[in-house]
Write a protein that holds these residues in place. Structure first.
Motif, PDB file in Angstrom:
ATOM      1  N   GLU A 216     -66.866 -33.546  42.824  1.00 56.55           N
ATOM      2  CA  GLU A 216     -66.993 -32.147  42.423  1.00 56.55           C
ATOM      3  C   GLU A 216     -67.138 -31.304  43.693  1.00 56.55           C
ATOM      4  OE1 GLU A 216     -70.258 -31.864  39.689  1.00 56.55           O
ATOM      5  OE2 GLU A 216     -69.546 -33.623  38.584  1.00 56.55           O
TER       6      GLU A 216
ATOM      7  N   ASP B 273     -67.083 -27.422  45.322  1.00 54.37           N
ATOM      8  CA  ASP B 273     -67.216 -26.018  44.926  1.00 54.37           C
ATOM      9  C   ASP B 273     -66.133 -25.165  45.580  1.00 54.37           C
ATOM     10  OD1 ASP B 273     -68.022 -25.397  47.550  1.00 54.37           O
ATOM     11  OD2 ASP B 273     -70.158 -25.358  47.041  1.00 54.37           O
ATOM     12  N   GLU B 274     -66.181 -23.860  45.284  1.00 50.88           N
ATOM     13  CA  GLU B 274     -65.144 -22.940  45.786  1.00 50.88           C
ATOM     14  C   GLU B 274     -65.156 -22.804  47.306  1.00 50.88           C
ATOM     15  OE1 GLU B 274     -68.810 -20.568  44.742  1.00 50.88           O
ATOM     16  OE2 GLU B 274     -67.622 -22.040  43.683  1.00 50.88           O
ATOM     17  N   HIS B 275     -66.215 -23.274  47.958  1.00 52.96           N
ATOM     18  CA  HIS B 275     -66.307 -23.211  49.420  1.00 52.96           C
ATOM     19  C   HIS B 275     -65.916 -24.536  50.082  1.00 52.96           C
ATOM     20  CE1 HIS B 275     -68.250 -19.349  48.914  1.00 52.96           C
ATOM     21  NE2 HIS B 275     -69.132 -19.905  48.105  1.00 52.96           N
ATOM     22  N   GLY B 276     -65.526 -25.506  49.265  1.00 46.90           N
ATOM     23  CA  GLY B 276     -65.120 -26.800  49.807  1.00 46.90           C
ATOM     24  C   GLY B 276     -66.276 -27.749  50.056  1.00 46.90           C
ATOM     25  N   HIS B 277     -67.434 -27.463  49.475  1.00 43.80           N
ATOM     26  CA  HIS B 277     -68.604 -28.312  49.661  1.00 43.80           C
ATOM     27  C   HIS B 277     -68.804 -29.222  48.455  1.00 43.80           C
ATOM     28  CE1 HIS B 277     -69.501 -24.729  52.217  1.00 43.80           C
ATOM     29  NE2 HIS B 277     -69.738 -25.702  53.079  1.00 43.80           N
ATOM     30  N   TYR B 278     -69.422 -30.347  48.697  1.00 48.34           N
ATOM     31  CA  TYR B 278     -69.760 -31.290  47.637  1.00 48.34           C
ATOM     32  C   TYR B 278     -71.203 -31.747  47.847  1.00 48.34           C
ATOM     33  CZ  TYR B 278     -69.123 -34.808  51.239  1.00 48.34           C
ATOM     34  OH  TYR B 278     -69.235 -35.544  52.392  1.00 48.34           O
TER      35      TYR B 278
END
Length: 88
Positions: free
Chosen positions: A66, A68-73
């Motif tokens: 998963e 997020d929109e910032h490319g973090h998991y």
């Protein structure tokens, strides 16, 4: 199999691969092989079949990440992915 086996080249340029070697490598009628000449030696390799590749791909681990929109998991939620990303 570390034993050398002697064969002969036929008039048509054919060489019979001994049964023990065919069995050890899983060579059957229609199996594709590649030939490489280097330093006055011939290397014969069995080429992988589509089934060989399919079996190899089955062994690749899959993890749905998963992001997020910032490319973090979340590395705690996906520890295997985190270790793979950090350690390569």
């Amino acid at each position: 199999m570390d034993n050398a086996v002697i064969g002969k080249v036929s008039q048509k340029g054919q060489i019979v691969i001994p049964a023990a070697i065919r069995k050890a490598l899983g060579l059957q009628k229609g199996t594709e092989v590649s030939f490489e000449v280097k330093n006055n030696e011939i290397r014969i390799k069995k080429l992988p079949t589509a089934l060989d590749w399919a079996d190899l791909v089955k062994q690749i681990p899959v993890e749905n990440i998963e992001i997020d929109e910032h490319g973090h998991y979340d590395p705690k939620a996906h520890p295997d992915f985190h270790d793979w990303m950090v350690n390569g």
